[in-house]
Scaffold this motif. Structure first.
Motif, PDB file in Angstrom:
ATOM      1  N   LEU A 534       0.819  -1.212   0.000  1.00  0.00           N
ATOM      2  CA  LEU A 534       0.000   0.000   0.000  1.00  0.00           C
ATOM      3  C   LEU A 534       0.857   1.269   0.000  1.00  0.00           C
ATOM      4  O   LEU A 534       0.463   2.291  -0.562  1.00  0.00           O
ATOM      5  N   SER A 535       2.036   1.200   0.607  1.00  0.00           N
ATOM      6  CA  SER A 535       2.884   2.394   0.702  1.00  0.00           C
ATOM      7  C   SER A 535       3.277   2.949  -0.672  1.00  0.00           C
ATOM      8  O   SER A 535       3.035   4.119  -0.957  1.00  0.00           O
ATOM      9  N   PRO A 536       3.859   2.133  -1.581  1.00  0.00           N
ATOM     10  CA  PRO A 536       4.174   2.676  -2.905  1.00  0.00           C
ATOM     11  C   PRO A 536       2.927   3.040  -3.720  1.00  0.00           C
ATOM     12  O   PRO A 536       2.973   3.955  -4.542  1.00  0.00           O
ATOM     13  N   ILE A 537       1.805   2.344  -3.475  1.00  0.00           N
ATOM     14  CA  ILE A 537       0.561   2.690  -4.184  1.00  0.00           C
ATOM     15  C   ILE A 537       0.080   4.074  -3.743  1.00  0.00           C
ATOM     16  O   ILE A 537      -0.267   4.923  -4.567  1.00  0.00           O
ATOM     17  N   ARG A 538       0.085   4.318  -2.426  1.00  0.00           N
ATOM     18  CA  ARG A 538      -0.333   5.625  -1.914  1.00  0.00           C
ATOM     19  C   ARG A 538       0.572   6.734  -2.442  1.00  0.00           C
ATOM     20  O   ARG A 538       0.114   7.815  -2.818  1.00  0.00           O
ATOM     21  N   THR A 539       1.875   6.450  -2.449  1.00  0.00           N
ATOM     22  CA  THR A 539       2.836   7.447  -2.938  1.00  0.00           C
ATOM     23  C   THR A 539       2.570   7.781  -4.402  1.00  0.00           C
ATOM     24  O   THR A 539       2.612   8.955  -4.807  1.00  0.00           O
ATOM     25  N   ALA A 540       2.274   6.751  -5.211  1.00  0.00           N
ATOM     26  CA  ALA A 540       2.005   6.969  -6.642  1.00  0.00           C
ATOM     27  C   ALA A 540       0.748   7.818  -6.832  1.00  0.00           C
ATOM     28  O   ALA A 540       0.725   8.729  -7.674  1.00  0.00           O
ATOM     29  N   PHE A 541      -0.299   7.542  -6.049  1.00  0.00           N
ATOM     30  CA  PHE A 541      -1.532   8.331  -6.138  1.00  0.00           C
ATOM     31  C   PHE A 541      -1.274   9.785  -5.714  1.00  0.00           C
ATOM     32  O   PHE A 541      -1.754  10.729  -6.348  1.00  0.00           O
ATOM     33  N   ALA A 542      -0.527   9.963  -4.611  1.00  0.00           N
ATOM     34  CA  ALA A 542      -0.244  11.305  -4.103  1.00  0.00           C
ATOM     35  C   ALA A 542       0.540  12.121  -5.123  1.00  0.00           C
ATOM     36  O   ALA A 542       0.234  13.299  -5.377  1.00  0.00           O
ATOM     37  N   LYS A 543       1.544  11.475  -5.736  1.00  0.00           N
ATOM     38  CA  LYS A 543       2.391  12.170  -6.716  1.00  0.00           C
ATOM     39  C   LYS A 543       1.588  12.556  -7.949  1.00  0.00           C
ATOM     40  O   LYS A 543       1.723  13.661  -8.483  1.00  0.00           O
ATOM     41  N   ALA A 544       0.714  11.657  -8.397  1.00  0.00           N
ATOM     42  CA  ALA A 544      -0.063  11.913  -9.618  1.00  0.00           C
ATOM     43  C   ALA A 544      -1.087  13.024  -9.424  1.00  0.00           C
ATOM     44  O   ALA A 544      -1.478  13.690 -10.386  1.00  0.00           O
ATOM     45  N   ASN A 545      -1.521  13.233  -8.171  1.00  0.00           N
ATOM     46  CA  ASN A 545      -2.591  14.203  -7.925  1.00  0.00           C
ATOM     47  C   ASN A 545      -2.149  15.423  -7.128  1.00  0.00           C
ATOM     48  O   ASN A 545      -2.962  16.306  -6.848  1.00  0.00           O
ATOM     49  N   GLY A 546      -0.881  15.456  -6.728  1.00  0.00           N
ATOM     50  CA  GLY A 546      -0.376  16.608  -5.995  1.00  0.00           C
ATOM     51  C   GLY A 546      -1.006  16.787  -4.626  1.00  0.00           C
ATOM     52  O   GLY A 546      -1.212  17.910  -4.165  1.00  0.00           O
ATOM     53  N   VAL A 547      -1.336  15.679  -3.957  1.00  0.00           N
ATOM     54  CA  VAL A 547      -1.921  15.740  -2.610  1.00  0.00           C
ATOM     55  C   VAL A 547      -1.115  14.828  -1.694  1.00  0.00           C
ATOM     56  O   VAL A 547      -0.221  14.105  -2.136  1.00  0.00           O
ATOM     57  N   LYS A 548      -1.444  14.816  -0.374  1.00  0.00           N
ATOM     58  CA  LYS A 548      -0.643  13.991   0.532  1.00  0.00           C
ATOM     59  C   LYS A 548      -1.074  12.524   0.508  1.00  0.00           C
ATOM     60  O   LYS A 548      -2.262  12.214   0.285  1.00  0.00           O
ATOM     61  N   ALA A 549      -0.117  11.647   0.785  1.00  0.00           N
ATOM     62  CA  ALA A 549      -0.337  10.199   0.672  1.00  0.00           C
ATOM     63  C   ALA A 549      -1.340   9.674   1.695  1.00  0.00           C
ATOM     64  O   ALA A 549      -2.025   8.682   1.445  1.00  0.00           O
ATOM     65  N   ALA A 550      -1.449  10.343   2.869  1.00  0.00           N
ATOM     66  CA  ALA A 550      -2.349   9.858   3.933  1.00  0.00           C
ATOM     67  C   ALA A 550      -3.800   9.778   3.481  1.00  0.00           C
ATOM     68  O   ALA A 550      -4.590   9.012   4.037  1.00  0.00           O
ATOM     69  N   LEU A 551      -4.172  10.540   2.453  1.00  0.00           N
ATOM     70  CA  LEU A 551      -5.548  10.499   1.959  1.00  0.00           C
ATOM     71  C   LEU A 551      -5.912   9.125   1.402  1.00  0.00           C
ATOM     72  O   LEU A 551      -7.074   8.744   1.375  1.00  0.00           O
ATOM     73  N   PHE A 552      -4.907   8.384   0.945  1.00  0.00           N
ATOM     74  CA  PHE A 552      -5.185   7.128   0.244  1.00  0.00           C
ATOM     75  C   PHE A 552      -5.066   5.907   1.161  1.00  0.00           C
ATOM     76  O   PHE A 552      -4.875   4.793   0.713  1.00  0.00           O
ATOM     77  N   SER A 553      -5.193   6.148   2.452  1.00  0.00           N
ATOM     78  CA  SER A 553      -5.252   5.052   3.422  1.00  0.00           C
ATOM     79  C   SER A 553      -6.635   5.014   4.040  1.00  0.00           C
ATOM     80  O   SER A 553      -7.119   6.014   4.560  1.00  0.00           O
ATOM     81  N   ALA A 554      -7.257   3.850   4.006  1.00  0.00           N
ATOM     82  CA  ALA A 554      -8.590   3.702   4.611  1.00  0.00           C
ATOM     83  C   ALA A 554      -8.499   3.658   6.132  1.00  0.00           C
ATOM     84  O   ALA A 554      -9.515   3.598   6.818  1.00  0.00           O
ATOM     85  N   ASN A 555      -7.272   3.673   6.669  1.00  0.00           N
ATOM     86  CA  ASN A 555      -7.082   3.718   8.116  1.00  0.00           C
ATOM     87  C   ASN A 555      -6.675   5.115   8.570  1.00  0.00           C
ATOM     88  O   ASN A 555      -6.279   5.306   9.711  1.00  0.00           O
ATOM     89  N   SER A 556      -6.713   6.084   7.649  1.00  0.00           N
ATOM     90  CA  SER A 556      -6.227   7.416   7.976  1.00  0.00           C
ATOM     91  C   SER A 556      -7.204   8.479   7.468  1.00  0.00           C
ATOM     92  O   SER A 556      -8.417   8.284   7.505  1.00  0.00           O
TER      93      SER A 556
END
Length: 758
Positions: A534-556
């Motif tokens: 999940l860590s590299p997946i979240r990072t990829a989403f954050a980078k592609a959208n210019g937002v922070k990675a914590a948004l892409f965790s269902a635990n955060s």
């Protein structure tokens, strides 16, 4: 639910009609399953077998039975949704005999779970001398028969004080090391301000009275500052708050503390037998009921056969038949006093099976999930006999299974596939076994497939030595397990394989164990979180959208607030089974609408987590994500969804997931426990290739296994036996598979010889 309009002739009542099944990955399949016959469901892992058998047929049978209860009773029962199917006709009551462990209730034993102990209690109440009362006088679960000291548990707990405190420190310096008692915490403030001792005095300097108040004082009101609080001694409070709880319900850090601090020992009053002194005085033919319970079941069966009394003749007959069935199914090495929570999934399933063999019900649908798990080829034949006996009593027997020996006895075969996950869910073949052989399906092609004996074996590069092993039934075993090769440990169920390998090798430095035990973690855990994917997946989403990675965790931060990122809303019904329903806010997607609006190459985070591993490998083609997905594919988990809750995985899937994680480590020694569990015959070849790759990369692989293909492929075999229980516990062969086949007469040798020559 609609009733299907066709096939309403007399024969239609002889089949279970399934029309338009779409549960999980099933692709609108329709078929007729003959009643009062043995039907085996085959196909690769993830092909849809369980979705059809458990998720559709058994689930609808259970739901319809529940609907026969009154509305009042139903209000206390979990609400079962209708399976996604157009029609299911001519169902009978379904009993699922699965591999779920039998619960960790310390009061449940093999004897209580099978009713064998109940029968034994009645026999002792009639034949025992001196006569001490009714059968409840021999029950450790009633006040009449339980030991008053341990209350029928058989063990008492003792607390290691030095795991609770550091005697060199004062309370103010943090002497209390129990979780939740850090300096300035709520509990600490009550202890420090109680007035029973000075918080600045080192514990080693406490007086006898201060030490007693500190550890053992009963509940009492104290004034701390201007507030009133309840004070208890440290051990008094721990026993009330921690030790009264079920271990499995504890948080992980509390559980690890309790495991360190609490020592369980046999109760000195009853010697661990759980029973009152009176119950232990009453004897039949020189033995008390605790002696009988501690005996190996095969020996107890012999003892019961010696008893004869007209007053309990029918009961003696029933107990003899039950014990003989347990022996016949390969569980003769167990004892009736064995706690049921310590049984493996396969053992638990076989205990449940024996329970149903004694039932006078007929025309029931019995559903089995890989009943051969944990069974040596010698024991599989006995299992087959029991499946056929259930069928011959007039029952419909449905078996999900991969082993050719079980497929061979089927009256009817249903083969699903052709692949797993989205590539499966189709009906590839239905008919008899001969038709399957010539069907051209993956299962049909592999039915006669045999792995050959390894032509040249690898030379070992060292060894792990075990000297004088005597755990459980091992008889002073000394053995050298070679390193740098594929070593396979085999033998019948209960022979001592696990005692030897897990008991003596598992704790050594550099040894990695990938077993089938439950993965610690909540229903929030899934393959993506567990493997670190999940860590590299979240990072990829954050980078592609210019937002922070914590948004892409269902635990955060990105979690749906209604379900807290679970996708499901759980309703706790106290002592009843909880009920879950899909979250209405996020529709099970787990994230807020804002987060679902962010995409990576046209997919949102929920869609990515819904991908099977194989599809995700095509989506993430580089970096850490690709490496992790590659390892998951290598261990045969290409069909698993990245976001699938870990508590839905089978034992075999859990083991392969652990193996995938450990493959990232530097070279080491791997211990695998029955890695073929849940694998289709076609996937066993892939597993062998993976094991070869691990060894060729410089690792050592030690496998506990019954599958002849793995035995044949080994560089070195260690055969434990000759039987199970006290008839086992010895090394009966060490050497190459070729040498075993050529010159040995153990049970393993006979079956491997038959396998490679057929």
């Amino acid at each position: 639910m609609q009733i299907d309009a066709d096939n309403h002739d007399a024969d239609s009542h002889q089949v279970i009609q399934v029309r338009g099944a779409r549960e999980n990955n099933l692709r609108n399949i329709s078929l007729d399953i003959p009643k009062r016959r043995l039907t085996v469901f085959t196909g690769v892992s993830g092909s849809g077998k369980s979705s059809l058998v458990f998720g559709t047929i058994a689930a609808e049978s259970q739901r319809m039975i529940n609907e026969t209860y009154t509305a009042f009773i139903q209000s206390f029962m979990p609400t079962l949704g209708r399976p996604d199917v157009d029609g299911l006709n001519n169902l009978s009551a379904a009993i699922v005999v699965d591999q779920e462990r039998m619960g960790a209730n310390s009061r449940s034993t093999v004897g209580t779970a099978t009713d064998a102990y109940t029968m034994l209690r009645i026999i002792f109440s009639r034949l025992g001398t001196p006569h001490i009362g009714t059968s409840t006088a021999f029950s450790f679960n009633t006040p009449d028969g339980m030991c008053p000291r341990c209350e029928g548990i058989g063990q008492i707990s003792d607390i290691d004080v030095d795991q609770l405190v550091d005697r060199e420190l004062s309370v103010n310096e943090g002497a209390i090391t129990v979780p939740g008692y850090a300096v300035d915490s709520w509990y600490w403030q009550v202890m420090a301000g109680s007035g029973f001792y000075s918080p600045d005095t080192k514990l080693k300097d406490f007086t006898e009275q201060e030490w007693a108040d500190f550890l053992h004082k009963d509940s009492v009101k104290v004034k701390v500052g201007s507030n009133n609080f309840t004070y208890e001694g440290l051990i008094t409070k721990i026993q009330r708050t921690y030790l009264a709880k079920d271990r499995e319900a504890m948080q992980p850090h509390i559980r690890s503390f309790v495991d360190r601090a609490v020592v369980f020992t046999d109760c000195p009053d009853c010697g661990g037998t759980r029973l009152s002194a009176a119950a232990l005085t009453s004897r039949v033919d020189g033995l008390n009921i605790a002696d009988c319970s501690a005996m190996q079941i095969s020996d107890l069966a012999t003892f019961v056969r010696r008893l004869a009394d007209p007053g309990v003749a029918p009961l003696l007959t029933s107990l003899r038949e039950l014990l003989d069935s347990l022996v016949e199914i390969g569980l003769g090495y167990l004892s009736l006093d064995r706690p049921s929570g310590t049984l493996s999934g396969g053992e638990a399933q076989r205990v449940k099976m024996v329970r149903h063999l004694g039932s006078s019900l007929s025309d029931v649908t019995y559903v089995f999930d890989e009943p051969t798990i944990g069974l040596h080829p010698h024991d599989i034949r006995r299992m087959n006999d029991l499946l056929l006996r259930l069928r011959d009593k007039g029952n419909t027997v449905l078996v999900v299974e991969h082993k050719p020996e079980v497929i061979a006895i089927a009256d009817h075969v249903v083969d699903l596939g052709p692949g797993a996950g989205t590539a499966g869910g189709e009906l590839c073949y239905e008919g008899d076994v001969d038709g399957l052989r010539s069907s051209g399906t993956l299962t049909g092609r592999h039915l006669e497939h045999r792995a050959r004996l390894r032509e040249s074996v690898r030379a070992p590069r060292g060894q792990l030595s075990v000297k004088g092993a005597d755990l459980h039934n091992l008889k002073d075993v000394s053995v050298d397990v070679p390193l740098g090769v594929l070593a396979v440990v085999t033998g019948v169920a209960g022979s001592g394989k696990s005692s030897l390998i897990h008991g003596y090798l598992a704790g050594q430095e550099g040894v990695v164990v990938a077993d089938q035990s439950p993965i610690r973690g909540s229903r929030r855990s899934n393959p993506a979180t567990y493997t670190g994917l999940l860590s590299p997946i979240r990072t990829a989403f954050a980078k592609a959208n210019g937002v922070k990675a914590a948004l892409f965790s269902a635990n955060s931060e990105g979690a749906c607030p209604n379900c807290n990122g679970l996708g499901l809303v759980y309703t706790d019904l106290a002592m009843m089974a909880g009920v879950s329903s899909v979250c209405e806010e996020c529709e099970g997607k787990r994230f807020t609408p804002e987060v679902l609006g962010y995409e990576l190459r046209g997919k949102n985070i929920s869609e990515v987590l819904d991908m099977p591993v194989a599809e995700a490998r095509e989506f993430f083609t580089t970096g850490q994500a690709r490496a992790i997905l590659g390892r998951l594919g290598d261990v045969g988990l290409g069909y698993l969804r990245l976001g699938q809750p870990l508590n839905t995985l089978s034992g075999g899937e859990r083991q392969r997931l652990k193996l995938a994680i450990n493959m990232a480590e530097k070279s080491s020694t791997y211990i695998l426990d029955e890695p073929t569990t849940g694998l289709h015959m076609a996937d066993v070849d892939k597993l062998l290739a993976l094991l070869d790759r691990l060894v060729d990369d410089g690792n050592s692989v030690i496998v506990i296994e019954h599958h002849q293909a793995v035995m044949a492929h080994a560089d070195w075999l260690i055969d434990i036996g000759p039987g199970g229980g006290h008839a086992g516990g010895e090394v009966v062969f060490e050497g190459t598979p070729a040498a075993l086949v050529a010159g040995s007469d153990t049970l393993t040798a006979r079956h491997l010889r038959e396998y490679v020559s057929s």
